[in-house]
Design a protein around this motif. Structure first.
Motif, PDB file in Angstrom:
ATOM      1  N   SER A 152       0.818  -1.428   0.067  1.00 61.29           N
ATOM      2  CA  SER A 152       0.229   0.155   0.519  1.00 61.29           C
ATOM      3  C   SER A 152       1.159   1.045  -0.317  1.00 61.29           C
ATOM      4  N   CYS A 154       0.735   5.878   0.614  1.00 56.84           N
ATOM      5  CA  CYS A 154       0.633   7.448   0.536  1.00 56.84           C
ATOM      6  C   CYS A 154       0.883   8.293  -0.048  1.00 56.84           C
ATOM      7  N   SER A 168      -4.750   8.742  -1.038  1.00 62.03           N
ATOM      8  CA  SER A 168      -5.899   8.868  -2.287  1.00 62.03           C
ATOM      9  C   SER A 168      -5.937   6.796  -2.489  1.00 62.03           C
ATOM     10  N   TYR A 169      -7.341   6.548  -3.306  1.00 59.75           N
ATOM     11  CA  TYR A 169      -7.851   5.514  -3.864  1.00 59.75           C
ATOM     12  C   TYR A 169      -8.486   5.368  -5.795  1.00 59.75           C
ATOM     13  N   VAL A 173      -7.138   0.056  -3.634  1.00 58.10           N
ATOM     14  CA  VAL A 173      -7.787   0.209  -1.932  1.00 58.10           C
ATOM     15  C   VAL A 173      -7.042  -0.493  -1.311  1.00 58.10           C
ATOM     16  N   LEU A 193      -8.693   4.236   6.207  1.00 54.13           N
ATOM     17  CA  LEU A 193      -9.961   3.324   5.548  1.00 54.13           C
ATOM     18  C   LEU A 193     -10.249   2.739   7.502  1.00 54.13           C
ATOM     19  N   LEU A 198     -12.432  -2.460   3.156  1.00 52.78           N
ATOM     20  CA  LEU A 198     -11.830  -3.054   2.201  1.00 52.78           C
ATOM     21  C   LEU A 198     -12.329  -4.923   0.991  1.00 52.78           C
ATOM     22  N   ARG A 230      -6.163  -6.523  -2.991  1.00 51.65           N
ATOM     23  CA  ARG A 230      -6.472  -4.456  -2.543  1.00 51.65           C
ATOM     24  C   ARG A 230      -7.427  -4.639  -3.668  1.00 51.65           C
ATOM     25  N   VAL A 364     -16.364   2.625  -3.013  1.00 55.31           N
ATOM     26  CA  VAL A 364     -15.356   2.987  -1.898  1.00 55.31           C
ATOM     27  C   VAL A 364     -15.517   4.667  -1.320  1.00 55.31           C
ATOM     28  N   ALA A 368     -15.272   4.393   2.898  1.00 55.68           N
ATOM     29  CA  ALA A 368     -14.641   5.394   3.585  1.00 55.68           C
ATOM     30  C   ALA A 368     -14.984   7.396   4.271  1.00 55.68           C
ATOM     31  N   GLY A 371     -10.840  10.738   0.242  1.00 55.91           N
ATOM     32  CA  GLY A 371     -10.210  10.297  -0.646  1.00 55.91           C
ATOM     33  C   GLY A 371     -10.839  10.022  -1.760  1.00 55.91           C
ATOM     34  N   ALA A 373     -11.489   9.272  -5.337  1.00 52.32           N
ATOM     35  CA  ALA A 373     -12.040   7.770  -5.822  1.00 52.32           C
ATOM     36  C   ALA A 373     -11.917   7.672  -7.402  1.00 52.32           C
TER      37      ALA A 373
END
Length: 556
Positions: A152, A154, A168-169, A173, A193, A198, A230, A364, A368, A371, A373
């Motif tokens: 994962s 950021c 950000s997604y 995710v 999240l 997920l 993911r 999403v 969430a 973030g 999508a």
């Protein structure tokens, strides 16, 4: 009257959102502050797995790629002579889950950076040769050697102007990440999240495939045991969505043959443009399309927001129109009542209601609270609360990034599996996420800090507040206000999201000073049992109108 926020933000705010940019421009700081040349960064593992690694990638000021190592220094990548050479190993072991993590001090600015995490196995990075070598990061193909690794990331930029970091997604995710920073902008947090989100998003996509036959289920990446690693955005789908959006686009183009479509660029320099469809081309009067007319976009054009007629030519009027048209198509809002006035003719509650829509983005946002999508998820009605999950500080003094969410230190909120009783005294500065506020020294009984610089559109989020089996009778908040005569606002108490069920509202004017504290009770008007995320959202005055020290709920 100049508000306290205006005085503190003389550096101005980023303007990219006016054009519908996919993220705020980091170089334009939203908070004034002196440049800093070192930045303590703490990397924590709260994943539940005792084997986890972090990597920090990016470019130096010259644009040369590299890694920040455990020593805090930026290590430029060597330029290989052969193609696709393994990169040096700059993995940073994080230690046991729930531990104190690893702290390093970054000593060189990094642009276009990412903080990567992996669980169980290391990430394999590669380098391609060139005038400037290219760093090959984990990708979205089953042929990628990292396909079955749980990773994962950021994103961030740290330069002389500011630290700007976001979750950000747009691409995927994956394992949740939370962040916190301190500095001239106060304490800021970005919440992870929610636990279980997920898996819920993955299950929702599988169910959507069963309902419409589109390959939503192919977006779910699982390990050999079937556990979800993911969820990919549709732009990275291993299976083509083909003509998925065609029927909706046909209906939209047909509708606007006889009905005008007006798009407000939300930029005073550009204004609004009104167009109609003729000969399958959507033409906006007075808009220079730079030779790229608005013909019918394909499904791939809509998901990417970057190709065909939705090509975004940058910071001009066409780019602003393309961004808003892209957002309306992803959300399927153009045929709704008010859909001819974009983006303010519809509200967020109307997004994704058509059977043909971006169901990845729908799911999403169902789980969430922050973030993007898709690339232009910042587009919305003027004055609407942003959905991006970022923090920004012109003079940062610390930055913490946590894999798996959870507490990020003093001033940051909960997360993970722990709860806080709704009937305890919840300090305002213990938020798990926020937007637009700052903390300051509090002179109320007990001292500590309060949260201030609050005006309409700002919000505070508190994770996993436990109300028990019965709804409380009252909400009580410790408040102060030095607002000018005639300036007032409201504090809304909402559950599970910033637009979720409202259970209470306190309206407040001046109490006689920013440290003149008053406990204000209000009756609960809705139902609240069990565990919820609680959001304080602020409405009314665009000038600062309230400070918050603490709040609680009462059963009597």
């Amino acid at each position: 009257m100049i508000s306290r926020r205006t005085l503190l933000t003389a550096a101005g705010t980023a303007t990219a959102a006016l054009l519908g940019a996919p993220f705020l421009v980091p170089e334009l700081s939203a908070r004034a502050g002196a440049a800093v040349t070192t930045l303590p960064l703490t990397l924590r593992n709260n994943s539940g797995n005792n084997t986890a690694y972090a990597y920090i990638t990016g470019q130096d000021a010259s644009g040369w790629p590299g890694f920040v190592g455990a020593d805090g220094a930026f290590h430029r990548l060597p330029n290989p002579s052969a193609t696709l050479t393994p990169a040096p190993d700059y993995a940073i072991p994080l230690g046991s889950s729930g531990g104190s993590g690893v702290t390093l001090t970054m000593s060189q600015y990094v642009i276009g950076g990412r903080v990567w995490f992996s669980i169980g196995n290391k990430i394999q990075f590669f380098v391609n040769p060139g005038t400037v070598p290219g760093l090959v990061e984990p990708g979205f193909s089953t042929a990628d050697p990292n396909w079955l690794t749980n990773w994962s990331f950021c994103e961030f930029t740290w330069n002389a102007a500011n630290l700007y970091a976001n979750i950000s997604y747009v691409d995927l995710v994956a394992s949740p990440i939370s962040m916190q920073s301190t500095g001239s902008a106060g304490t800021q947090s970005v919440s992870p999240l929610p636990a279980g989100a997920l898996g819920s998003i993955a299950s929702g996509l599988v169910a959507q495939h069963a309902a419409d036959g589109a390959p939503w289920d192919q977006l779910v990446v699982r390990d050999s045991s079937g556990a979800v690693l993911r969820v990919l955005a549709p732009t990275h789908s291993p299976t083509s969505f083909g003509s998925y959006f065609s029927s909706y686009v046909d209906a939209v183009w047909s509708h606007f043959q006889s009905t005008p479509l007006t798009i407000d660029t939300q930029n005073p320099s550009f204004g609004s443009f009104t167009g109609t469809v003729s000969g399958d081309v959507l033409t906006f009067a007075g808009l220079n399309t730079d030779g790229v007319p608005f013909t019918k976009p394909s499904t791939d054009d809509i998901f990417s927001c970057a190709s065909g007629p939705l090509y975004n030519s940058g910071g001009d009027a066409r780019g602003a129109v393309a961004a808003r048209l892209s957002a309306a198509l992803n959300r399927s809002t153009l045929l709704l009542s008010g859909g001819g006035q974009q983006p303010s003719g519809v509200t967020a509650s109307q997004y994704y209601q058509n059977a043909v829509t971006n169901h990845y983005a729908r799911l999403v946002h169902a789980y969430a609270t922050i973030g993007y999508a898709f690339p232009y998820d910042d587009v919305g009605p003027t004055g609407a609360q942003p959905v991006d999950g970022h923090l920004q500080d012109g003079a940062p003094t610390s930055w913490t990034v946590t894999l798996g969410g959870g507490s990020t230190g003093s001033g940051g909120g909960g997360g993970g599996g722990s709860t806080v009783s709704a009937y305890s005294t919840i300090q305002a500065e213990s938020f798990s996420s926020q937007s637009g506020t700052q903390t300051e020294t509090c002179s109320d009984t007990g001292g500590g800090q309060d949260v201030g610089w609050i005006s309409a559109g700002d919000w505070l989020g508190y994770s996993r507040v436990d109300f028990g089996s019965a709804t409380p009778r009252q909400f009580l908040a410790r408040l102060a206000s030095g607002a000018a005569s005639g300036v007032s606002g409201g504090i809304e108490v909402r559950l599970d999201s910033r637009t979720g069920t409202k259970i209470a509202e306190i309206d407040l004017a001046s109490t006689g000073g920013w440290q003149s504290w008053r406990t204000v009770p209000i009756n609960i008007s809705g139902t609240a049992t069990g565990v919820h995320d609680v959001y304080l959202t602020f409405i009314g005055s665009t000038s600062d109108f309230v400070n918050v020290n603490w709040f609680t709920f009462s059963a009597t």
